[in-house]
Structures are given as C-alpha cells and as structure tokens.
Design a protein around this motif. Structure first.
Motif, PDB file in Angstrom:
ATOM      1  N   VAL A  52      -8.081  11.102  -9.839  1.00  0.00           N
ATOM      2  CA  VAL A  52      -7.662  12.492  -9.695  1.00  0.00           C
ATOM      3  C   VAL A  52      -8.405  13.354 -10.711  1.00  0.00           C
ATOM      4  CG1 VAL A  52      -5.721  14.110  -9.669  1.00  0.00           C
ATOM      5  CG2 VAL A  52      -5.355  11.728  -8.998  1.00  0.00           C
ATOM      6  N   ILE A 204      -0.024  11.437  -8.601  1.00  0.00           N
ATOM      7  CA  ILE A 204      -1.029  10.823  -7.729  1.00  0.00           C
ATOM      8  C   ILE A 204      -1.850   9.796  -8.504  1.00  0.00           C
ATOM      9  CG2 ILE A 204      -3.062  11.267  -6.303  1.00  0.00           C
ATOM     10  CD1 ILE A 204      -1.881  14.060  -5.741  1.00  0.00           C
ATOM     11  N   THR A 212      -5.141   5.504  -2.899  1.00  0.00           N
ATOM     12  CA  THR A 212      -5.420   6.937  -3.020  1.00  0.00           C
ATOM     13  C   THR A 212      -6.804   7.268  -2.469  1.00  0.00           C
ATOM     14  OG1 THR A 212      -4.005   7.071  -4.982  1.00  0.00           O
ATOM     15  CG2 THR A 212      -5.586   8.851  -4.652  1.00  0.00           C
TER      16      THR A 212
END
Length: 277
Positions: A52, A204, A212
């Motif tokens: 992320v 996340i 992911t």
C-alpha cells in the motif's frame, strides 16, 4: 530501497509507504518534480516489501497543481505532430500507479488540478475534505487539452458527459460533487481525514500481501472483456488457495468463530482478529 528525494518524503512502516509531496508554493509540476515523480514511480513499483502507498501533501491547501505551463511552451514544435504508438513519459509514469502491484491511495485535502489531477486519476482510491477539496482541469481555456491521461481516465471514472463538463467547462469541481460522481471515494472533515484514510491504508497493508496484489490485478482486469476477466479471476483465485498464508488465515477464521451466528454478526471484528498472535 533508498527513497532519497528533495521534493518527496517517504516513510515506510512494514508494507505501507506514506509519500508526502512538498514543492512550494503550490506543488507545481516543475521539471524537477516531474523527474522525481518518474523516479519515485519506478522505485515504488520495484519495492517488493510494499502493498500500500498513501500519497499526501505537506500543504493542506494544495495537493498538487498542474504541469508547468512555461515548460509546455518550451516543448519543440518544429514539424508536424506525430502519432506515436508508445506511451509518452508522463503517460508511462501515470500507468505505473494504475498497474503496479501495490494499492495506491491519494489523500487530497486541498486543490488539485491539471496534470496533478491526471496523476491521481490513475490511483486506485482518492479521498477528499468536505467543503475544501477542489478539482480543476484547466487546459482547454489555454488552448490545449489534458494530455497526461485525463481525457481517457475521467471518462472511464465519472462517465462521458461528466468528463465533458469537467474538461470543457474547466470550472472547479467541489468535493461533494466529486464524491457523488464517484471520483472521490469518500470525503471527510479536515480534522478526521488523516485518521480515516490512514486507518484504511494500514488495514489493507495488514492483510496477506499476495491476496491484496492479486485482488487489485483482478479488479483492473474488469476494464477488458468480461470473459477474459472472469478466466483470470478464477486463475488468480486458484493460485491463492494454494498458498500457505491463505490456508492458515482461512483455518484461523474458522477457529475464531467464522461461520457461526455470533461470529458472522461481528464479521469486521472477526477479520481483525486474524492478525492477532
């Protein structure tokens, strides 16, 4: 990864990177900032540790302004325009944020315009501040058009007619309308956006990395033909269920009360518990 830049501060915590832009007074995309954007995009894409990336601005009034108009005026214009089949450097840089195997999030607290907005239109999520975030594609009044993915991305995200309004009208688009049109995922009060978006990014980043990455890849495949997207979704799913981390997480889900009435009534808390211990 070194992440040594003059106009970006990069802070990595586990699988999350927070990138803060600082090019006063308005975060104009100068030659130097553009060069650092290109280098940063390549470095982030190549970092195997990240899942992320959260982009923010050091100036809450300006997320990022447009491309330096003086630089556009200095571009060579000798000879006729040529139609190339390869993406130009700005396009290639923007494409990295859309296709890299990391989730890209823009936290837009103030104004974003022109090429700055084109960059974030390639990111996976965009969040703004109620009554403050402002978007503007200001190219057409200057006699040009958004040449850094804007005419293509805005039509895909908010639809043909609304893209026409934003680009041809060149008026400020307020946060509330941008959220209603689906360009901003959500808008928050100025004093809560940091906590809300930061918590989502961290959440996340706490999930299995391959899940992911593969989920982003599969969602991106929705831009193509449905049958191909479904075939690839099935293939990616089959790959994931063979991975030890996925099998361990699924078993822990069952052990912690998944598929029981009480567990399913508190599904979000149950999911959070998968990282305990």
């Amino acid at each position: 990864m070194a992440y040594d830049y003059d106009l970006f501060a990069v802070d990595k915590t586990n699988r999350l990177a927070e990138v803060v832009i600082s090019n006063p007074p308005v975060n104009l995309i100068t030659q130097k900032l553009f060069g650092e954007w290109m280098a940063l995009a390549e470095e982030l894409e190549a970092d195997p540790d990240l899942t992320v990336i959260l982009f923010k601005s050091a100036d809450p009034e300006f997320f990022m302004a447009h491309f330096d108009v003086a630089l556009i005026l200095s571009m060579p214009v000798d000879g006729p325009a040529e139609r190339g089949m390869e993406p130009n450097p700005f396009h290639a840089m923007c494409q990295r944020f859309r296709t890299m195997d990391k989730v890209t999030i823009a936290q837009v607290e103030g104004r974003v315009g022109g090429g700055g907005n084109e960059i974030i239109s390639n990111m996976d999520m965009r969040f703004g501040v109620r009554g403050k975030t402002t978007i503007n594609q200001m190219e057409v009044p200057l006699g040009i058009l958004p040449g850094g993915t804007g005419t293509q991305n805005l039509a895909r995200i908010i639809g043909h007619g609304r893209a026409m309004e934003v680009i041809l009208g060149a008026e400020d688009l307020d946060a509330e309308t941008a959220e209603r049109w689906g360009y901003l995922n959500r808008i928050y009060a100025a004093d809560e956006i940091d906590g809300k978006v930061g918590a989502l990014a961290q959440r996340i980043a706490s999930f299995p990395g391959e899940a992911t990455r593969y989920a982003k890849q599969s969602i991106n495949n929705a831009a193509g033909p449905l049958d191909k997207g479904l075939a690839e979704e099935s293939f990616l799913f089959q790959q994931l269920i063979r991975m030890p981390e996925a099998r361990s997480k699924m078993q822990k889900f069952l052990d912690n009360g998944g598929q029981t009435r009480d567990g399913e009534l508190q599904l979000s808390r149950l999911i959070n518990s998968l990282n305990d211990g």
